[in-house]
Design a protein around this motif. Sequence first.
Motif, short mmCIF file in Angstrom:
data_model
loop_
_atom_site.label_atom_id
_atom_site.label_comp_id
_atom_site.label_asym_id
_atom_site.label_seq_id
_atom_site.Cartn_x
_atom_site.Cartn_y
_atom_site.Cartn_z
N ASP A 297 0.81 -1.22 0.00
CA ASP A 297 0.00 0.00 0.00
C ASP A 297 0.84 1.27 0.00
N SER A 298 2.16 1.16 0.30
CA SER A 298 2.94 2.39 0.42
C SER A 298 3.04 3.10 -0.93
N GLY A 299 2.86 4.38 -0.90
CA GLY A 299 2.98 5.19 -2.11
C GLY A 299 1.77 5.10 -3.03
N LEU A 300 0.68 4.52 -2.58
CA LEU A 300 -0.50 4.41 -3.45
C LEU A 300 -1.55 5.45 -3.07
N ASP A 301 -2.18 6.05 -4.10
CA ASP A 301 -3.30 6.91 -3.79
C ASP A 301 -4.52 6.00 -3.56
N ILE A 302 -5.62 6.59 -3.19
CA ILE A 302 -6.75 5.79 -2.72
C ILE A 302 -7.34 4.92 -3.83
N ASP A 303 -7.33 5.42 -5.08
CA ASP A 303 -7.88 4.63 -6.19
C ASP A 303 -7.00 3.41 -6.47
N ALA A 304 -5.69 3.67 -6.50
CA ALA A 304 -4.75 2.58 -6.76
C ALA A 304 -4.84 1.55 -5.64
#
Lengths: 481, 256
Positions: free
Chosen positions: B173-180
Motif C-alpha cells: 500500500d505504500s505510495g499508493l493513492d486511494i484509487d490505486a
Amino acid sequence: MPSSSDAIRDFAAREYKYGFVTDIEADSVPPGLNEDIIRVISAKKGEPAFLLDWRLKAFRHWQTMAEPRWPNVKYPPIDYQAIVYYSAPKRQGGPRSLDEVDPKLLETYEKLGIPLEERAALAGVAVDAVFDSVSVATTFKEKLRELGIIFCSFSEAVRHHGDLVQKYLGSVVPYRDNFFAALNAAVFTDGSFVYVPKGVRCPMELSTYFRINAAATGQFERTLIVADEGSQVSYLEGCTAPMRDENQLHAAVVELVAHKNATIKYSTVQNWYPGDEEGRGGIYNFVTKRGLCEGENSRISWTQVETGSAITWKYPGCVLKGNGSVGEFYSVALTNHRQQADTGTKMIHIGANTRSTIVSKGISAGRGQNTYRGLVKIGKSAEHARNYTQCDSMLLGSRCGAHTFPYIEVRNNTARAEHEATTSRIGEDQLFYCNQRGISTEDAVSMIVNGFCKEVFRELPMEFAVEARKLLEVSLEGSVG
Amino acid sequence: MLEIRNLHAQVDGHEILRGINLTVRPGEVHSIMGPNGSGKSTLSQVLAGRETYVVTDGEVLYNGRNLLELAADERACEGVFLAFQYPVEIPGVSTNYFLRAALNSVRKYRGQDELDAMDFLKLVREKARLVEIDDKLLNRSLNEGFSGGEKKRNEVFQMAVLEPALAILDETDSGLDIDALRIVADGVNKLRSPERAFLVITHYQRLLNYIVPDHVHVLIDGRIARSGGKELALELEEKGYGWLEKEARRVEPVSA
C-alpha cells in the motif's frame, strides 16, 4: 542451503563448447615471413602480377611500421617469424559440389551446428565456407548467378573477376592503413568476394563461416563487398574456433563499397576461442573493417556480437562520402574471464546531410576488460551532418572493467553530434527479484544481459539473433560472484 | 501451512528478528503491522530467501518442509510469492517475457509442460482483466518508467499469474493513492481462496479496510508484541504504536 553462487560456479565450470580439432592433412608453408614466402603464397594461388606486386608493396611498407600500442589491451609480444602464413586442406582444384568435400570437414561443420546443405536449402542461405584459408564449398551460386550477383571465394574472384578486384582492392582500407591491415595485404590467403550489380536486391542473406584449424596458423582473411547503384545486400559472418593452447593471430580486413542508393548490411557473430579461465590460449582478433558510402543516399550498417577471442581490436567504420549517406554501428561486446576488448567504430562524415548512428553495448564479467573507442569526425564539407551515439556498459562482478573513449571532431557549425553513455551493474536486488519469481540465477543473468542488448539484437537477421542469444548464455560462464 | 518458530535473523551483524512465532493456515489472511524498523520487511525477505539476511536461530516449516533449506528460486517454485515493496526494473525485458520465463520455470519444477506463447497470452489477458492492468504496460520493459501505482499493480498481476500458495505482500500500500489502493486490494481479494494464505505487511491500517484480515500481529523490536483479530488494527489506528512499544519494553528493558 544451496546458494545462487553455487549455481554460478557450476556454470563457470563448463568448457568452451566448440573446442575440438579436425584431423586433416594440411598443406603448409614453413613458418616465417619474407618476400619469398609471399611469392610462394601468390604462386600457390596462381595470382596475376598486379596482386603479387601489391602484396610485396604492402610487405615492404609493413616492415617500416610498428605494432600499435595505443589500444587498452595487454599481451606478450607476437613473434611474426614463428607464424605459418599459409595452410590449406590437401586437395587441389576446389570441389565442385558438396559430394567432393572431405567428409571430415563436413562433420566439423555438423558439430558446430552448421549443416551446410540443410542450412542452404531450408534457410535460403548461400554459404561460402572458409576452412583454414581455402574455400571448400560454395552453394546457391547458380541462383545468384542468374541475377548477376557474384558471391565466391576471394581466390576465385581474383581468377575470374580480376578487373573488379583490381578496381576495388585496397580502395577502402589501403595497405598503408595500419600495421595489421598491411600485414593482411601482404599475406592474405582467402576470404569472400561479393558484387551486386545495379538495381539488384540480393534475395538471400549471404553468409560465411570462418574457422581456424591447423595449429599456429595465422588467419588472414580478406573480404570485399561491392554494391552497385541501387542494389541491396545483407551479409552474415559467423565464427567459432577449436580449442588450443598457443595464441593465434587473426588479422582480417573487410572492405565494403556502397554506390549511389545502395545498401549493405554486414552482421558478425564472433566467437573465436577466448582462452581458458586464466587467459591461456585464445585468439588475438586484430581486424580492420571499413565501409565506404561512395554514392548519394547509400547506406552501410554494421552489426556485431563479439563474445569470443582473448583480445578483440576492431573498429568497423563508415566513410560517409556521398551526400545523404547513412552509416550505422550496432555492437555487443562481451568480455569474461581474462578477455580484453578494445572495440568501437569510426564515422567519418564528408558529404552533406550525412547521418550516423552508434549503439554500443559493452558487458564485462570475470576479470574481463571492455573498452569502447569511437571516433565521430565531421568534416568542413559535411553540412547538416548528424550523429547519435549511445554507449552503455554493464559490469558483472567487481573485478572487471569498462572504459569509454569517445572522440568527437566537428568542423562544421551546422552539424550536430549527440553522445549518451551509461554504466550499470547487475544488482543483487535484480537477481533476487528474478529468483523470487522462480527464475534461477543463471537464467536471470542471461535474461538481464539479453535485455541490455536488445537494441542491437533486433538489428540482426532472425536466425542470427537466436544464435547470438545462445552465444551470450554460453559466454557468460562464471560471470557473477 | 506456515509455521515460524523462534525465528532470529540478522543483517550486517545487527539482530533484527528476535524470536518470531507465527502459524498460518491455508485460506487465512494475516496482517503484520508495526512501526518503522520493527522488522516487518526483514521477515518478508527472510521468508523469501534473500541471502543478505542471516538466520541465526529458529526454524520455518512450510507444508512440513524446512523452508530455510531451500534457495530463493526453489521457494518460489514451491509456491511462496513476495510482492516487493520496491519492485526492481529490468531494462529491455518486458513484463510478459519475464513472467513467461518465471511461470515456465515454476511449471518445469513441478513437472508440468511449459506453456506456449498462445496459451500464455490467453492466461495473461484473463489475469490482466482481474487486476485491471493495461495490456500495453505488459509489453514494456519490466517496471521501467512505471509509476508507483503501476509497479504495485504489476506485482499483484504477477501474483495472479503465478498463483502462489503463500503470498507475502510487503507494504504493497505504500505510495499508493486511494484509487490505486482500491484496485490493488480488489485484485488481492479476488485471489483469496481456501487453499491460499496471505501475509499482508503494512504500516498503516487503511489497507486493512479493503483487505480484511483474519489475524493481526504487531511487530515491535523483532518480536510479535501482540496478536488479535481485525479490531486490533482499529485500536492501533486510534492509539498508535507507542503504548505497545512501552509495554514491550517493560517486559524486557532495552539495555543502555
